[in-house]
Design an enzyme around this catalytic site. Structure first.
Site, PDB file in Angstrom:
ATOM      1  N   LYS A  79       2.537  10.482  14.115  1.00 59.50           N
ATOM      2  CA  LYS A  79       2.241  10.600  12.686  1.00 59.50           C
ATOM      3  C   LYS A  79       2.021  12.082  12.381  1.00 59.50           C
ATOM      4  CE  LYS A  79      -0.982   8.475   9.325  1.00 59.50           C
ATOM      5  NZ  LYS A  79      -2.159   7.583   9.214  1.00 59.50           N
ATOM      6  N   SER A 154      -1.294   3.830   5.955  1.00 61.29           N
ATOM      7  CA  SER A 154      -0.624   5.101   5.729  1.00 61.29           C
ATOM      8  C   SER A 154       0.318   5.514   6.857  1.00 61.29           C
ATOM      9  CB  SER A 154      -1.664   6.210   5.533  1.00 61.29           C
ATOM     10  OG  SER A 154      -2.389   6.412   6.737  1.00 61.29           O
ATOM     11  N   SER A 178      -4.892   1.831   8.527  1.00 58.97           N
ATOM     12  CA  SER A 178      -3.623   2.557   8.448  1.00 58.97           C
ATOM     13  C   SER A 178      -2.716   2.419   9.664  1.00 58.97           C
ATOM     14  CB  SER A 178      -3.878   4.046   8.179  1.00 58.97           C
ATOM     15  OG  SER A 178      -4.165   4.251   6.822  1.00 58.97           O
TER      16      SER A 178
END
Lengths: 481, 479
Positions: A79, A154, A178
């Protein structure tokens, strides 16, 4: 999906045995990304040069007869809120566009030491604030299973990178769900470890007391393998747990016979889609069939989790994001004096959702409002921890849906509140600091994957992974039909 | 402290000052508070920096154990209860603060409720002594040297993250001299414990003074101003007196001071308005989620207490007791670090008055190789009249420089006490040569005594003992 990229455990074994090479695995991964990622947009940037150098180093080690590590030659995606030396790290925000960190996050060091190949940085909601990966300054990510749908967020880019088969493993970060929610929406395994189990050094903070890094994988075994590699004490993170952690891989297949598992009553109500509830009940049945003692349990304060979270997380974020002021790095928009420069930079650099949360958090911490908002939210947080502790006196694990619904269409949830509701099942674990993970368990009425959440007490990851393995086995043998 | 700030009255009758001090002390650690960068003054700008003290995205703080230990040592030295401390974030935007918040302690500081006892016996309460990180240093180019009208600002982050303890006193001082005595005492405590080098000029000890005034005897607390940019004890006294007079002028002219930060202008000898009320900040303090609470164990505190060096107040009391003098008369000995020597010399039989006289008058350069045994022996020789005071000084200097046995040194230098008979002869001759002077002495003019002593010293090249000469003269006068 390229077979070689389906399982990290098998790929590492094949690389170590010389059956395949790290370079070949990387080439296969790169080729898949090149074929399809224009459409999915899981990646923001590829770290090709670094990946090739790392793959060559792994192959050289193997040629020299050395141990290349448990993740030898396994391509992995990160990420884009984890620092990678010399490579872009943007948090999907214009404010960090062009910034290249001078250091690697601890997880990056550990992955590479274990032989993994970092192939690139994945898309996210800006600063990890969101549940759909639509709040990215660089455009949304699409769900590989249905490109009209969101991948969740996310960590949507990392979930999609695994779901699309680009890589067998990726890392996300989970502040309120997330990792688990996009794992559920993309049909992959996603783990939120115990707070302090994985070092946050080099993870760009959203809400420091809630953030945890964890893996995405196709299988529970791969997730366990990756968790064992990245977890453990780090002296660079003062909140890192100093005691050695029990490996999760060792007893992964020991089953759940005799375990007491509680379905959280408050998370099986009207806010949860009926098809998701049904799959969760089926998962409970599968665990019972494997010998677990299953019952329902009430954790009443979980319903206040969302409200407490949307005070605590923005409050911490308002402070964590203050440093993006245009003075030292990232974007700068000039002004007549330093205060105007700060304002111009932040006005241009942050997206709407980030601004909304900074304002919420600033308000919650303000003199005269602190007790009513931030202070009260902290008391709710304590209450949730206490209620979990009480529930764990009678249960070894808890069970709930991961997400109230399956993947929704891009643009479907345009008002912030409906998006915030996506995390109602996942937030309580972050507030308590407990581990929780999402395991795919069948599909919903729309044919899209449903994730079931297994929750465990602090540091009880081994137990949690064992139950998740039972669910994976049950789903594979038709238990979620 | 020899400055004469208060030889004349500072405020008009009927007014008194209320002074509280906030002293920022840089701890003398090798590295910064939350990272491994060097804590070192005067290096090239931006050379002692890393992701953590630059506040780069993703970086995290890890507490420096030495800094925490020093802070607790200081807390105990100030008589504070050392409690579980929680780091908090003080949020405000400023370019030399890398994270745009300062990591400090707010509601739960490590040290609370201590006191400093001044040499005159007054006790000044310490409200708290909390740990925090320093900011970087800004240099504003163009304009008036302030950030508001600067054309550019250069920032050096070498100081960012340097460990500080902020020692906050109660509003309990009533004169500038008392404030100076408090700072001097704190400095001596810092030096005694070794937790800071306490250099005001280099900024490793920075004093902010909160000043207000009120009618004498009242217990109200009127609007105060915080004075910054004070770089010496002398400036501290001047700044406080200036500010207090300014307040009295305002109050007596139907006006009143505004609560604000003011800067001391050393050259102009005045304070000027700094941050205005309109900029008043809401710092939105909250517990820093990156840092666990600091919880000292009873064992840690016991260890700190048992290894605590003797502190200035205790040293003063010990010497005053041993020498039979007031604590105020021990200050020079303490400042010179000679209190231990003095106590030991007195314990070894040295006459206390003589020992204190030599410590104050003849040992400005310190102890050197002088031991308490040789010091005591020398003082005894002096008391016995075996050496003149001039000879004692010479032998003392030799003991400081090279050590040794005072009797042997005196012998090697040819110092032998003059035979009284020889002195009698010299005195007879002098009286005969100077009948007028002798006549005045007999009439009670003591000033002329020095003339005779001086002449005898001259004739004996300093070998005569002045006291013996005085004695002989008094005998003659009585005869």
């Amino acid at each position: 999906m390229s077979d070689v990229l389906k399982s990290a455990a098998k790929l590492a074994e094949a690389v170590r045995s010389g059956e395949t090479s790290a370079a070949d695995a990387l080439a296969a991964s790169s080729s898949l990304i090149a074929d399809r990622d224009d459409e999915i947009h899981a990646f923001l940037h590829l770290t090709t040069e670094r990946a090739q150098a790392q793959a060559a180093a792994v192959d050289a080690k193997i040629a020299a007869g050395e141990d290349a590590g448990p993740l030898a030659g396994v391509p992995i995606a990160l990420k884009d809120n984890m620092c990678t030396r010399g490579a872009p790290t943007t948090c999907s925000s214009k404010i960090l566009d062009g910034w290249h960190p001078p250091y690697d996050a601890t997880v990056v060091d550990r992955l590479e030491a274990a032989g993994a190949i970092v192939v690139g940085k994945t898309n996210l909601d800006e600063f990890a604030m969101g549940s759909s990966t639509e709040n990215s300054a660089f455009g949304p990510t699409r769900n590989p299973l249905d490109t009209s749908r969101v991948p969740g967020g996310s960590s949507g880019g990392s979930a999609a990178a695994v779901a699309a088969g680009y890589v067998p493993l990726s890392l996300g970060s989970d502040t309120g769900g997330s990792i688990r929610q996009p794992a559920a929406l993309c049909g992959v395994v996603g783990v939120k470890p115990t707070y302090g189990a994985v070092s946050r050094y080099g993870l760009i903070a959203f809400a420091s007391s809630l953030d945890q890094i964890g893996p995405f994988a196709h299988t529970v075994e791969d997730a366990a393998l990756c968790f064992d590699v990245v977890s453990g004490h780090d002296r660079l993170d003062a909140t890192s747990i100093p005691e050695p952690l029990a490996p999760t891989l060792t007893n992964l297949h020991d089953g759940v016979d005799g375990m007491r598992i509680g379905i959280i009553d408050e998370l099986m109500g009207d806010g949860i889609e009926p098809d998701v509830r049904r799959r969760t009940e089926q998962a409970a049945e599968a665990l019972a069939a494997a010998g677990a003692i299953v019952d329902t349990v009430s954790v009443p304060a979980t319903i206040y989790g969302l409200a407490a979270y949307y005070l605590i997380a923005p409050a911490e974020a308002s402070s964590n994001l203050a440093r993006y002021d245009g003075v030292r790095y990232g974007q700068r928009v000039d002004g007549a004096n330093v205060a105007t420069m700060n304002t111009n930079t932040r006005s241009a650099g942050f997206g709407d959702e980030v601004k909304r949360r900074i304002m919420l958090g600033t308000y919650a911490l303000s003199s005269g409002y602190y007790d009513a908002y931030y202070g009260k939210a902290q008391r709710v947080r304590t209450l949730i921890s206490n209620e979990f502790a009480a529930a764990y006196e009678n249960f070894d694990l808890l069970l709930s849906p991961t997400s109230p619904s399956t993947a929704f269409e891009l643009g479907a949830k345009s008002d912030p509140m409906s998006l915030y509701m996506c995390d109602v099942c996942t937030i309580p674990s972050n507030l308590a600091g407990h581990p929780a993970m999402s395991v795919p368990f069948g599909v919903g009425d729309d044919g899209l994957p449903v994730g079931v959440q297994v929750l465990a007490p602090m540091l009880q990851e081994p137990r949690m992974f064992r139950a998740a393995q039972v669910l994976e086995n049950a789903a594979a043998s038709g238990g979620a039909a | 402290m020899s400055d004469t700030t208060e030889t004349k009255q500072v405020l008009p009758d009927g007014w008194e000052m209320v002074i509280g001090l906030e002293v920022h002390v840089e701890l003398a650690t090798k590295t910064k508070l939350f990272c491994g960068c060097a804590n070192h003054f005067g290096d090239e700008p931006n050379t002692n920096i890393c992701p953590t003290c630059l506040g780069l995205p993703g970086s995290l703080p890890v507490p420096n154990e030495q800094a925490i230990h020093f802070a607790m040592v200081l807390g105990r030295a100030l008589g504070c209860s050392v409690e579980p401390g929680i780091f908090a974030r003080k949020n405000y935007f400023y370019p030399d603060m890398p994270k745009d918040y300062q990591t400090t302690q707010y509601e739960e500081p490590t040290n609370e409720h201590g006191a400093i006892t001044l040499p005159d016996g007054r006790v000044i309460a310490i409200e708290r002594a909390h740990i925090e990180e320093d900011t970087g240093k800004s240099t504003h180019l163009g304009g008036g040297g302030r950030i508001h009208d600067a054309t550019a600002t250069l920032v050096d982050y070498n100081r960012a993250g340097v460990p500080l303890v902020e020692v906050v006193s109660g509003p309990e001082m009533r004169t500038a001299d008392e404030a100076r005595a408090y700072v001097a005492e704190l400095r001596d405590i810092l030096l005694a414990t070794g937790v800071s080098d306490a250099r005001m000029e280099e900024g490793s000890m920075r004093v902010d003074a909160n000043v207000s005034v009120r009618p004498t005897g009242s217990d109200e607390l009127r609007t105060r101003c915080e004075i910054k940019n004070i770089n010496s004890l002398r400036s501290l006294g001047r700044a406080i007196n200036y500010e207090a007079r300014r307040h009295v002028d305002l109050w007596t002219n139907n006006d009143q001071p505004t609560q604000e930060t003011r800067h001391w202008d050393e050259e102009g000898g005045r304070t000027t308005s700094g941050r205005s009320k309109e900029d008043a900040e809401d710092y939105r303090y909250f517990a820093c989620p990156d840092l666990p609470p600091l919880v000292p164990t009873a064992e840690t505190i016991a260890d700190i207490d048992s290894s605590m060096p003797a502190l200035p107040a205790a040293r003063r009391a010990a010497l005053a007791e041993a020498a039979g003098v007031a604590e105020a008369d021990t200050l020079l000995a303490i400042e010179r670090g000679l209190d231990g020597l003095a106590c030991e010399t007195i314990a070894a039989g040295g006459d206390a008055t003589a020992v204190m006289k030599h410590v104050d008058q003849n040992l400005a350069e310190g102890q050197g190789k002088l031991t308490s045994a040789s010091f005591a022996a020398l003082v005894s020789m002096e008391a016995d009249g075996a050496l003149s005071s001039t000879q004692v000084k010479t032998v003392l200097a030799e003991l400081v420089a090279n050590g040794g046995d005072p009797a042997a040194i005196a012998a090697s230098m040819g110092f032998e006490a003059m035979d009284t008979g020889e002195l009698d002869g010299l005195l007879d001759q002098l009286i005969a040569d100077n009948p007028d002077e002798w006549g005045r002495f007999l009439e009670g003019d003591n000033k002329v005594q020095g003339f005779f002593v001086g002449q005898i010293m001259k004739a004996t090249q300093g070998k005569a003992d002045g006291k013996v000469v005085n004695q002989l003269m008094r005998q003659r006068a009585q005869d």
